[in-house]
Design a protein around this motif. Structure first.
Motif, PDB file in Angstrom:
ATOM      1  N   LYS A  11       0.837  -1.203   0.000  1.00  0.00           N
ATOM      2  CA  LYS A  11       0.000   0.000   0.000  1.00  0.00           C
ATOM      3  C   LYS A  11       0.874   1.256   0.000  1.00  0.00           C
ATOM      4  O   LYS A  11       0.624   2.199  -0.752  1.00  0.00           O
ATOM      5  N   LEU A  12       1.892   1.268   0.833  1.00  0.00           N
ATOM      6  CA  LEU A  12       2.781   2.430   0.904  1.00  0.00           C
ATOM      7  C   LEU A  12       3.551   2.621  -0.406  1.00  0.00           C
ATOM      8  O   LEU A  12       3.729   3.755  -0.859  1.00  0.00           O
ATOM      9  N   ARG A  13       3.990   1.524  -1.020  1.00  0.00           N
ATOM     10  CA  ARG A  13       4.691   1.639  -2.306  1.00  0.00           C
ATOM     11  C   ARG A  13       3.766   2.186  -3.390  1.00  0.00           C
ATOM     12  O   ARG A  13       4.182   2.981  -4.230  1.00  0.00           O
ATOM     13  N   ALA A  14       2.502   1.744  -3.380  1.00  0.00           N
ATOM     14  CA  ALA A  14       1.534   2.236  -4.366  1.00  0.00           C
ATOM     15  C   ALA A  14       1.281   3.726  -4.156  1.00  0.00           C
ATOM     16  O   ALA A  14       1.246   4.509  -5.119  1.00  0.00           O
ATOM     17  N   GLU A  15       1.121   4.143  -2.904  1.00  0.00           N
ATOM     18  CA  GLU A  15       0.922   5.565  -2.605  1.00  0.00           C
ATOM     19  C   GLU A  15       2.148   6.377  -3.008  1.00  0.00           C
ATOM     20  O   GLU A  15       2.019   7.488  -3.535  1.00  0.00           O
ATOM     21  N   LEU A  16       3.323   5.821  -2.777  1.00  0.00           N
ATOM     22  CA  LEU A  16       4.563   6.490  -3.149  1.00  0.00           C
ATOM     23  C   LEU A  16       4.631   6.686  -4.661  1.00  0.00           C
ATOM     24  O   LEU A  16       4.940   7.778  -5.140  1.00  0.00           O
ATOM     25  N   ALA A  17       4.324   5.644  -5.407  1.00  0.00           N
ATOM     26  CA  ALA A  17       4.362   5.728  -6.872  1.00  0.00           C
ATOM     27  C   ALA A  17       3.372   6.770  -7.384  1.00  0.00           C
ATOM     28  O   ALA A  17       3.703   7.572  -8.269  1.00  0.00           O
ATOM     29  N   GLU A  18       2.169   6.790  -6.818  1.00  0.00           N
ATOM     30  CA  GLU A  18       1.162   7.772  -7.228  1.00  0.00           C
ATOM     31  C   GLU A  18       1.628   9.191  -6.917  1.00  0.00           C
ATOM     32  O   GLU A  18       1.463  10.100  -7.735  1.00  0.00           O
ATOM     33  N   HIS A  38       8.611   1.272   8.865  1.00  0.00           N
ATOM     34  CA  HIS A  38       7.920  -0.014   8.879  1.00  0.00           C
ATOM     35  C   HIS A  38       8.941  -1.109   9.162  1.00  0.00           C
ATOM     36  O   HIS A  38      10.071  -1.047   8.682  1.00  0.00           O
ATOM     37  N   PRO A  39       8.565  -2.105   9.923  1.00  0.00           N
ATOM     38  CA  PRO A  39       9.536  -3.166  10.271  1.00  0.00           C
ATOM     39  C   PRO A  39      10.171  -3.812   9.048  1.00  0.00           C
ATOM     40  O   PRO A  39       9.556  -3.894   7.992  1.00  0.00           O
ATOM     41  N   GLN A  40      11.390  -4.259   9.240  1.00  0.00           N
ATOM     42  CA  GLN A  40      12.087  -4.957   8.161  1.00  0.00           C
ATOM     43  C   GLN A  40      11.569  -6.384   8.084  1.00  0.00           C
ATOM     44  O   GLN A  40      11.101  -6.949   9.068  1.00  0.00           O
ATOM     45  N   HIS A  41      11.654  -6.959   6.900  1.00  0.00           N
ATOM     46  CA  HIS A  41      11.202  -8.322   6.668  1.00  0.00           C
ATOM     47  C   HIS A  41      12.391  -9.171   6.240  1.00  0.00           C
ATOM     48  O   HIS A  41      13.045  -8.855   5.265  1.00  0.00           O
ATOM     49  N   ASP A  42      12.653 -10.223   6.982  1.00  0.00           N
ATOM     50  CA  ASP A  42      13.744 -11.147   6.646  1.00  0.00           C
ATOM     51  C   ASP A  42      15.064 -10.412   6.425  1.00  0.00           C
ATOM     52  O   ASP A  42      15.798 -10.688   5.488  1.00  0.00           O
ATOM     53  N   GLU A  43      15.352  -9.434   7.291  1.00  0.00           N
ATOM     54  CA  GLU A  43      16.606  -8.675   7.224  1.00  0.00           C
ATOM     55  C   GLU A  43      16.751  -7.839   5.946  1.00  0.00           C
ATOM     56  O   GLU A  43      17.829  -7.394   5.613  1.00  0.00           O
ATOM     57  N   VAL A  44      15.670  -7.648   5.199  1.00  0.00           N
ATOM     58  CA  VAL A  44      15.716  -6.851   3.965  1.00  0.00           C
ATOM     59  C   VAL A  44      15.087  -5.502   4.261  1.00  0.00           C
ATOM     60  O   VAL A  44      13.906  -5.430   4.600  1.00  0.00           O
ATOM     61  N   PRO A  45      15.863  -4.397   4.173  1.00  0.00           N
ATOM     62  CA  PRO A  45      15.264  -3.091   4.421  1.00  0.00           C
ATOM     63  C   PRO A  45      14.202  -2.769   3.373  1.00  0.00           C
ATOM     64  O   PRO A  45      14.354  -3.090   2.202  1.00  0.00           O
ATOM     65  N   VAL A  46      13.122  -2.171   3.803  1.00  0.00           N
ATOM     66  CA  VAL A  46      12.027  -1.809   2.926  1.00  0.00           C
ATOM     67  C   VAL A  46      12.199  -0.362   2.513  1.00  0.00           C
ATOM     68  O   VAL A  46      12.109   0.529   3.323  1.00  0.00           O
ATOM     69  N   GLU A  47      12.522  -0.126   1.244  1.00  0.00           N
ATOM     70  CA  GLU A  47      12.738   1.214   0.741  1.00  0.00           C
ATOM     71  C   GLU A  47      12.188   1.342  -0.671  1.00  0.00           C
ATOM     72  O   GLU A  47      11.979   0.349  -1.349  1.00  0.00           O
ATOM     73  N   SER A  48      12.033   2.569  -1.088  1.00  0.00           N
ATOM     74  CA  SER A  48      11.615   2.844  -2.463  1.00  0.00           C
ATOM     75  C   SER A  48      12.728   2.433  -3.397  1.00  0.00           C
ATOM     76  O   SER A  48      13.904   2.564  -3.089  1.00  0.00           O
ATOM     77  N   LYS A  49      12.376   1.966  -4.590  1.00  0.00           N
ATOM     78  CA  LYS A  49      13.388   1.562  -5.561  1.00  0.00           C
ATOM     79  C   LYS A  49      14.244   2.733  -6.005  1.00  0.00           C
ATOM     80  O   LYS A  49      15.345   2.557  -6.476  1.00  0.00           O
TER      81      LYS A  49
END
Length: 52
Positions: A11-18, A38-49
């Motif tokens: 949801k956050l990525r979609a809002e970011l893209a818009e 937002h918490p990290q998942h499986d040691e992978v940071p969640v960031e915009s591309k």
């Protein structure tokens, strides 16, 4: 970036893209901050591309 199946991240990525497409810089920043907080998942940071 690894594949993460998280509804909130998606949801956050979609809002970011818009926001990026609309040129809404305030919303872009808000979304990026929320993604970073937002918490990290499986040691992978969640960031915009587009972030470095």
């Amino acid at each position: 970036m690894g594949s993460v199946n998280c509804a909130k991240c998606a949801k956050l990525r979609a809002e970011l893209a818009e926001a990026e497409e609309a040129g809404n810089k305030t919303k872009v920043i808000d979304c990026r901050v929320l993604l970073r907080r937002h918490p990290q998942h499986d040691e992978v940071p969640v960031e915009s591309k587009g972030e470095k």
